[in-house]
Design a protein around this motif. Sequence first.
Motif, mmCIF file in Angstrom:
data_model
loop_
_atom_site.group_PDB
_atom_site.id
_atom_site.type_symbol
_atom_site.label_atom_id
_atom_site.label_comp_id
_atom_site.label_asym_id
_atom_site.label_seq_id
_atom_site.Cartn_x
_atom_site.Cartn_y
_atom_site.Cartn_z
ATOM 1 N N SER A 9 -5.981 -12.939 -3.249
ATOM 2 C CA SER A 9 -6.007 -12.363 -1.910
ATOM 3 C C SER A 9 -5.715 -10.864 -1.928
ATOM 4 C CB SER A 9 -4.970 -13.068 -1.022
ATOM 5 O OG SER A 9 -5.077 -12.620 0.306
ATOM 6 N N ALA A 10 -6.550 -10.102 -1.230
ATOM 7 C CA ALA A 10 -6.317 -8.668 -1.066
ATOM 8 C C ALA A 10 -5.212 -8.505 -0.016
ATOM 9 C CB ALA A 10 -7.587 -7.972 -0.609
ATOM 10 N N ILE A 11 -4.262 -7.613 -0.272
ATOM 11 C CA ILE A 11 -3.122 -7.436 0.617
ATOM 12 C C ILE A 11 -3.256 -6.111 1.370
ATOM 13 C CG2 ILE A 11 -0.602 -7.330 0.761
ATOM 14 C CD1 ILE A 11 -1.741 -10.009 -0.351
ATOM 15 N N PHE A 12 -3.147 -6.188 2.684
ATOM 16 C CA PHE A 12 -3.235 -5.008 3.539
ATOM 17 C C PHE A 12 -2.015 -4.955 4.446
ATOM 18 C CE2 PHE A 12 -7.606 -6.407 2.745
ATOM 19 C CZ PHE A 12 -8.111 -5.285 2.124
ATOM 20 N N ILE A 13 -1.469 -3.756 4.612
ATOM 21 C CA ILE A 13 -0.354 -3.543 5.537
ATOM 22 C C ILE A 13 -0.833 -2.607 6.629
ATOM 23 C CG2 ILE A 13 1.905 -2.448 5.826
ATOM 24 C CD1 ILE A 13 2.681 -3.381 3.087
ATOM 25 N N ALA A 14 -0.727 -3.029 7.886
ATOM 26 C CA ALA A 14 -1.035 -2.143 9.005
ATOM 27 C C ALA A 14 0.115 -1.158 9.121
ATOM 28 C CB ALA A 14 -1.198 -2.949 10.290
ATOM 29 N N LEU A 36 -5.392 4.140 3.778
ATOM 30 C CA LEU A 36 -6.765 4.418 4.189
ATOM 31 C C LEU A 36 -6.909 4.115 5.669
ATOM 32 C CD1 LEU A 36 -8.797 2.645 1.350
ATOM 33 C CD2 LEU A 36 -8.559 5.102 1.699
ATOM 34 N N PRO A 37 -7.874 4.748 6.346
ATOM 35 C CA PRO A 37 -8.140 4.319 7.717
ATOM 36 C C PRO A 37 -8.644 2.870 7.696
ATOM 37 C CG PRO A 37 -9.740 5.975 7.011
ATOM 38 C CD PRO A 37 -8.736 5.830 5.912
ATOM 39 N N TYR A 38 -8.339 2.115 8.715
ATOM 40 C CA TYR A 38 -8.685 0.683 8.744
ATOM 41 C C TYR A 38 -10.177 0.447 8.570
ATOM 42 C CZ TYR A 38 -10.527 1.097 13.464
ATOM 43 O OH TYR A 38 -11.287 1.443 14.541
ATOM 44 N N SER A 49 -8.171 -12.308 2.216
ATOM 45 C CA SER A 49 -7.392 -11.134 2.618
ATOM 46 C C SER A 49 -6.141 -11.575 3.348
ATOM 47 C CB SER A 49 -8.204 -10.224 3.541
ATOM 48 O OG SER A 49 -9.328 -9.715 2.879
ATOM 49 N N THR A 50 -5.067 -10.810 3.163
ATOM 50 C CA THR A 50 -3.825 -11.043 3.875
ATOM 51 C C THR A 50 -3.459 -9.745 4.580
ATOM 52 O OG1 THR A 50 -3.067 -12.658 2.252
ATOM 53 C CG2 THR A 50 -1.380 -11.636 3.632
ATOM 54 N N LEU A 51 -3.260 -9.816 5.871
ATOM 55 C CA LEU A 51 -2.897 -8.652 6.669
ATOM 56 C C LEU A 51 -1.445 -8.781 7.100
ATOM 57 C CD1 LEU A 51 -3.646 -6.042 8.185
ATOM 58 C CD2 LEU A 51 -4.453 -7.506 10.071
ATOM 59 N N ILE A 52 -0.638 -7.788 6.768
ATOM 60 C CA ILE A 52 0.775 -7.772 7.145
ATOM 61 C C ILE A 52 0.951 -6.746 8.253
ATOM 62 C CG2 ILE A 52 3.120 -7.283 6.353
ATOM 63 C CD1 ILE A 52 2.100 -7.998 3.481
ATOM 64 N N ILE A 53 1.495 -7.196 9.365
ATOM 65 C CA ILE A 53 1.749 -6.312 10.494
ATOM 66 C C ILE A 53 3.222 -6.419 10.833
ATOM 67 C CG2 ILE A 53 1.231 -5.843 12.909
ATOM 68 C CD1 ILE A 53 -1.561 -6.837 12.395
ATOM 69 N N GLY A 54 3.898 -5.277 10.826
ATOM 70 C CA GLY A 54 5.325 -5.263 11.112
ATOM 71 C C GLY A 54 5.604 -5.407 12.591
ATOM 72 N N ASN A 72 -1.279 -4.525 -5.739
ATOM 73 C CA ASN A 72 -2.208 -3.404 -5.552
ATOM 74 C C ASN A 72 -2.782 -3.361 -4.147
ATOM 75 O OD1 ASN A 72 -1.963 -2.410 -8.234
ATOM 76 N ND2 ASN A 72 -3.304 -4.068 -8.916
ATOM 77 N N GLY A 73 -1.918 -3.576 -3.174
ATOM 78 C CA GLY A 73 -2.337 -3.588 -1.783
ATOM 79 C C GLY A 73 -2.643 -2.202 -1.240
ATOM 80 N N LEU A 74 -3.092 -2.180 -0.005
ATOM 81 C CA LEU A 74 -3.406 -0.942 0.699
ATOM 82 C C LEU A 74 -2.685 -0.907 2.035
ATOM 83 C CD1 LEU A 74 -7.279 -0.793 0.223
ATOM 84 C CD2 LEU A 74 -5.596 0.711 -0.842
ATOM 85 N N ARG A 75 -2.316 0.278 2.456
ATOM 86 C CA ARG A 75 -1.804 0.491 3.812
ATOM 87 C C ARG A 75 -2.983 0.918 4.673
ATOM 88 N NH1 ARG A 75 1.877 4.981 2.423
ATOM 89 N NH2 ARG A 75 1.957 5.340 4.653
ATOM 90 N N LEU A 76 -3.161 0.264 5.805
ATOM 91 C CA LEU A 76 -4.245 0.570 6.724
ATOM 92 C C LEU A 76 -3.691 1.367 7.897
ATOM 93 C CD1 LEU A 76 -5.981 -2.914 6.897
ATOM 94 C CD2 LEU A 76 -6.539 -0.988 5.396
#
Length: 122
Positions: A9-14, A36-38, A49-54, A72-76
């Motif tokens: 799973s690709a990891i993304f943090i908003a 990166l921009p979303y 994909s996994t999206l983490i939103i605080g 190796n996630g990304l911040r969106l």
Amino acid sequence: MPEHTRPESAIFIADSNPKNTVEDSHDSLASTIPVLPYYGVDYSTFSHSTLIIGGETEGISEDSYKFASSRNGLRLNIPLIEGVDSLNTGMATAVIACEIKKQFVQAWSKMKKEKVEAELNT
């Protein structure tokens, strides 16, 4: 969290911070995760994909940053107008989810068009 996600799973943090630096208690860890921009990610290339939103009050947890960093996630980042610090979690989720859906629809349409053209050329 890691036990609930697939290894691929690709990891993304908003993240409301548009820079590659963060000025809170997680600054050194968060700054190691590219931002990166979303709309700058091709979501259709990932099988999961996994999206983490605080939370709106607490933000992103240190464990979430550690998890994203280890995978190796990304911040969106969702670009906002001047004077607006962040979106609430529901709005941030909706913006990113709409982009993901748009990209999947475009990828599907392209694949379908190529299939039809291939059939016409045979």
